[in-house]
Scaffold this active site. Structure first.
Site, PDB file in Angstrom:
ATOM      1  N   CYS A 123      79.379  79.092  83.931  1.00  0.00           N
ATOM      2  CA  CYS A 123      78.122  79.782  83.633  1.00  0.00           C
ATOM      3  C   CYS A 123      78.242  81.303  83.684  1.00  0.00           C
ATOM      4  O   CYS A 123      77.363  82.008  83.190  1.00  0.00           O
ATOM      5  CB  CYS A 123      77.026  79.315  84.580  1.00  0.00           C
ATOM      6  SG  CYS A 123      76.763  77.522  84.552  1.00  0.00           S
ATOM      7  N   HIS A 256      71.634  84.463  84.358  1.00  0.00           N
ATOM      8  CA  HIS A 256      71.973  83.119  83.911  1.00  0.00           C
ATOM      9  C   HIS A 256      70.777  82.217  84.157  1.00  0.00           C
ATOM     10  O   HIS A 256      70.179  82.231  85.237  1.00  0.00           O
ATOM     11  CB  HIS A 256      73.199  82.621  84.681  1.00  0.00           C
ATOM     12  CG  HIS A 256      73.439  81.162  84.551  1.00  0.00           C
ATOM     13  ND1 HIS A 256      73.469  80.527  83.321  1.00  0.00           N
ATOM     14  CD2 HIS A 256      73.641  80.194  85.481  1.00  0.00           C
ATOM     15  CE1 HIS A 256      73.689  79.232  83.522  1.00  0.00           C
ATOM     16  NE2 HIS A 256      73.789  79.015  84.812  1.00  0.00           N
ATOM     17  N   ASN A 286      69.644  74.730  81.443  1.00  0.00           N
ATOM     18  CA  ASN A 286      70.838  75.494  81.765  1.00  0.00           C
ATOM     19  C   ASN A 286      71.870  75.259  80.668  1.00  0.00           C
ATOM     20  O   ASN A 286      72.437  74.167  80.564  1.00  0.00           O
ATOM     21  CB  ASN A 286      71.380  75.037  83.127  1.00  0.00           C
ATOM     22  CG  ASN A 286      72.603  75.802  83.575  1.00  0.00           C
ATOM     23  OD1 ASN A 286      73.250  76.491  82.788  1.00  0.00           O
ATOM     24  ND2 ASN A 286      72.949  75.662  84.850  1.00  0.00           N
TER      25      ASN A 286
END
EC number: 2.3.1.180
Length: 329
Positions: A123, A256, A286
């Protein structure tokens, strides 16, 4: 460009792409119910802030999503694909074991000869990729870099684990980073701590034509949350100090997009109001390395982010990796 003056890099174009299939929490709850698992829109929203995510069709690869986002970014920069002289793709869900997804994207763009490679920081991957591209531009190794985050995380989700399968989605985001006489990227910082490998991982691999280990995502949610909220504040303050800026100079925070509680916690610690926090986790879930460029492009195209705004980008992911970029857009 006068080579006697310092070289800088600036983002000249952004792009993004989401696969057409939008899966709401209610859609997912119905699918999980068929497996004997109970969840609900309320349960997911309260814990994560996620209301929907997009899943790619089975035949669609990360490079396909990356291609659409890249074309949009290149067009926004006023360039042709042939102008690109560096391609970096951040992904944890590559098309193949090898070659890199970046070289596959390069072929699909019709570009030949320039360096192309993947970075794998989960990520945090887009922040890593942007930092590498900035360094290569500053040293003269590149002038127009395409940096992409692209993921098909739906391929590695365990749909028998409601604590993880509700969190992730597929998508891609891209930027064109160009050499400039004016500062754009002001400061960057990257970190990793391999002691925490086990709290977020997909512990499978290929050997002898078979998958060994477990090829599905595993996560210790509380451990990830605890680490994330600490390191994100620390790295943000570090890049501000490097750039000689303060919290008050940040126009927008683009973290993020993993969990709304982590994002809001970071914003509060940086004394930023809700109006300065870019949020797409509610609609995208996500999307790992794609989440920051997806959020950036959405805010640019909606007119929320404009030229001259100061942006803080920061990511945290498996490895355990984290990093931040402060830039003038």
């Amino acid at each position: 460009m006068n080579l006697s003056t310092p070289r800088f890099s600036r983002i000249s174009g952004t792009g993004s792409y989401l696969p057409p299939r939008r899966v709401t929490n209610d859609d997912l709850a119905r699918e999980l119910a068929q497996r004997g698992l109970e969840t609900s829109d309320t349960w997911i929203v309260e814990r994560t802030g996620i209301r929907a995510r997009h899943f790619a069709a089975p035949e669609v690869a990360a490079s396909d999503l990356a291609l659409q986002a890249s074309r949009a970014a290149i067009e926004a920069a006023g360039l042709d694909a042939a102008d690109i002289d560096l391609i970096i793709v951040a992904t944890s869900t590559p098309d193949m074991v090898f070659p890199s997804t970046a070289t596959i994207l390069q072929h699909k763009l019709g570009v030949h000869g320039c360096p192309a490679f993947d970075v794998q920081a989960v990520c945090s991957g887009f922040v890593y990729g942007l930092t590498v591209a900035d360094s290569m531009i500053r040293t003269g190794a590149a002038t127009k870099a395409l940096v992409v985050g692209a993921e098909v995380f739906s391929r590695i989700l365990d749909f028998n684990d409601r604590t993880t399968c509700v969190l992730f989605g597929d998508g891609a985001g891209a930027v064109v980073l160009e050499g400039s006489d004016e500062p754009g990227l002001l400061a960057t910082e990257l970190h990793a701590d391999g002691r925490h490998v086990g709290i977020l991982c997909t512990p499978g691999h290929v050997a002898g034509g078979q998958v060994l280990g477990d090829p599905l995502l595993k996560m210790d949610g509380p451990a990830v949350f605890k680490l994330a909220v600490g390191v994100l504040e620390d790295v943000a303050r570090s890049v501000l100090a490097k750039a000689g800026r303060t919290d008050a100079d940040i126009d927008f925070l683009i973290p993020h997009q993993a969990n709304i509680r982590i994002m809001q916690s970071t914003a509060r610690k940086l004394k930023l109001g809700a109006d300065k926090l870019i949020v797409t986790v509610d609609e995208h879930g996500n999307t790992s390395a794609a989440s920051i460029p997806l959020a950036l492009d959405g805010a640019v195209r909606s007119g929320r982010i404009r030229r001259g705004d100061t942006l803080m980008l920061e990511g945290v992911g498996g490895g355990f990796t984290w990093g931040a970029v402060l830039l003038d857009f």
